[in-house]
Design an enzyme around this catalytic site. Structure first.
Site, PDB file in Angstrom:
ATOM      1  N   SER A  41      77.508  19.096  51.508  1.00  9.44           N
ATOM      2  CA  SER A  41      77.888  20.382  50.922  1.00  9.44           C
ATOM      3  C   SER A  41      76.719  21.348  50.950  1.00  9.44           C
ATOM      4  O   SER A  41      75.555  20.941  50.849  1.00  9.44           O
ATOM      5  CB  SER A  41      78.333  20.165  49.467  1.00  9.44           C
ATOM      6  OG  SER A  41      78.461  21.395  48.785  1.00  9.44           O
ATOM      7  N   TYR A  71      77.131  17.332  41.162  1.00 10.09           N
ATOM      8  CA  TYR A  71      77.891  17.317  42.414  1.00 10.09           C
ATOM      9  C   TYR A  71      76.940  17.439  43.602  1.00 10.09           C
ATOM     10  O   TYR A  71      76.996  16.647  44.548  1.00 10.09           O
ATOM     11  CB  TYR A  71      78.903  18.462  42.430  1.00 10.09           C
ATOM     12  CG  TYR A  71      79.539  18.678  43.778  1.00 10.09           C
ATOM     13  CD1 TYR A  71      80.395  17.726  44.322  1.00 10.09           C
ATOM     14  CD2 TYR A  71      79.280  19.827  44.520  1.00 10.09           C
ATOM     15  CE1 TYR A  71      80.981  17.905  45.565  1.00 10.09           C
ATOM     16  CE2 TYR A  71      79.863  20.016  45.760  1.00 10.09           C
ATOM     17  CZ  TYR A  71      80.706  19.054  46.279  1.00 10.09           C
ATOM     18  OH  TYR A  71      81.273  19.247  47.513  1.00 10.09           O
TER      19      TYR A  71
END
Length: 353
Positions: A142, A167
């Site tokens: 990501s 995350y």
């Protein structure tokens, strides 16, 4: 080729599996089908490719009713033994691992889910690729890994040691774990740092979906950082093209890797990291205006400060992706958002009045 694609009830996995099936590859799709967001949308994605909800049984392969080269299995990747059995039985050529617990803000309130879904599950994928070797493991990272970095555009040659959400930390962990397995066991691994993916069949927890829903209801949308955010919004078809072109080119050792001055995006082992982004940041307000145009309806806005875990801007450097694959994402915001709003209105049979 026979592919395992994880996360095929999810947004990106659904589209990647569809592309591979359409070009003639054999695909086994896998998903846990959790309730992080609307489970009916997940079942709709599966049904679009001939996987009937009433045929799905946990741990059992289901044959698509519309395509002989597509099968699906509901499985939790945290459960190692059933996953090992699947690898042993199917003998996959390639793995595209897109299943994960997504969302920055959710990680602030449910951190344990990210350790299970993003780290333990990825360890099991790596172990399966170790004992039942594949030609290439491609996995989703990501743009969130860039965290506190401020130098733009974000490059895979930059250090990413300052994540600002769990995350992001879980995705950075995936990259480190992949390198270890590439080093120890020679598994070719490629991590893909996606930049704000959007488009038809998108996730209901993301801004495009939330904004569209609120605008149609006449409700105010929450605009963070007072609308001064800039994002490298990347259309789903561009992401899919990037994923497949990278998958078709297994990671190779970098012959110029210098241990005295190591490049974080490559290695002397078969390991690589790529950004996949449009490389053309857009102001959040321009994104909102594109949604208004697609819906033919004006948004009411609630301007709010930057939220914990969010970064104010993102911008992908994709030079190595272009160099190695010849591909560069290019879909404009206007075209991509219009495709989403058209899909949304059709899927929910909503009128833009």
């Amino acid at each position: 080729m026979k592919f395992l694609v994880t996360g095929t009830a999810g947004f990106i996995g659904f589209h990647v599996a569809q592309f591979l099936i359409d070009r003639g590859d054999e695909v086994v799709g896998l998903d846990v089908i959790n309730d992080y967001y609307d489970i009916n949308l997940k079942y709709s994605r599966l049904e679009y490719r001939g996987i009937s909800k009433d045929k799905i049984q946990k741990g059992k392969l289901v044959q698509s009713e519309t395509n002989p080269k597509y099968r699906f299995i509901q499985l939790d990747l945290v459960e190692k033994e059933p996953l090992m059995d699947l690898f042993k039985e199917e003998k996959f050529d390639m793995v595209i691992h897109l299943a994960a617990q997504a969302g920055v803000r959710y990680s602030l309130t449910h951190p344990e889910v990210y350790i299970q879904s993003n780290i333990m599950a990825f360890l099991n994928i790596l172990e399966c690729c170790r004992f039942y070797p594949v030609k290439h493991l491609v996995y989703a990272s990501s743009s969130s890994v860039y965290g506190a970095n401020e130098k733009m555009p974000f490059s895979t040659s930059h250090s990413v040691d300052h994540p600002i959400s769990l995350y992001a930390a879980s995705k950075k962990s995936n990259e480190l774990m992949a390198h270890t397995y590439s080093h120890l066991f020679g598994i070719p691994t490629t991590g893909l740092r996606f930049f704000t993916v959007y488009g038809p069949w998108g996730r209901p927890d993301m801004a495009l979906f939330l904004f569209t829903e609120a605008i149609l209801k006449g409700e105010p949308i929450q605009v963070f950082n007072y609308g001064k955010m800039k994002r490298d919004f990347t259309y789903i078809e561009d992401i899919v093209q990037g994923v497949v072109k990278v998958a078709d080119r297994p990671a190779r050792p970098n012959p110029d890797f210098d241990g005295q001055n190591p490049d974080p995006g490559s290695s002397r082992v078969p390991y690589k990291i790529y950004n996949i982004g449009n490389s053309s940041p857009v102001l959040l307000m321009d994104y909102i205006h594109a949604i208004e145009k697609g819906l033919n309806k004006e948004a009411k806005m609630e301007l709010l400060p930057l939220q914990p875990g969010d970064v104010p801007a993102s911008h992908a450097d994709v030079e190595d992706l272009v160099r190695d694959t010849g591909y560069k994402p290019s879909t404009s915001i206007e075209k991509g958002v219009k495709a989403f709003t058209d899909w949304y209105l059709s899927y929910y049979k909503t009128t833009n009045v």
